[in-house]
Design a protein around this motif. Structure first.
Motif: not given
Length: 85
Positions: A5-14, A36-48
């Motif tokens: 499984l891949t967990l899309f999120g951020t390090t600052a997300c409780h 996967v930290d979505i803040t490291e990829d603009p495409a992932l940030m836009a999607q998630y």
């Protein structure tokens, strides 16, 4: 057999941390969770950005959006868990 499984999120997300803790008991049963930290990829940030946390099954590409509990997670993985039994 492993369920990846891949967990899309951020390090600052409780909520992402809650999601990760929910998956921990499954890790001893062949479930592997990659974060996967979505803040490291603009495409992932836009999607998630407005959806995190999101779990994606690497075998099917199916996604499970938060909120969900252990029951929903197990149901989502039921086809693979039956194969393991």
């Amino acid at each position: 057999m492993t369920i990846s499984l891949t967990l899309f999120g951020t390090t600052a997300c409780h909520l992402c941390e809650e999601c990760l803790q929910l998956t921990r008991p499954l890790e001893g049963n062949g479930v592997v969770v990659r974060q996967v930290d979505i803040t490291e990829d603009p495409a992932l940030m836009a999607q998630y950005e407005l959806r995190i946390p999101v779990l994606r099954r690497d075998d099917t590409g199916a996604e499970l959006d938060w909120p969900f509990g252990l029951g929903e997670l197990l149901e989502w993985l039921a086809d693979r868990l039956r194969e393991e039994a």
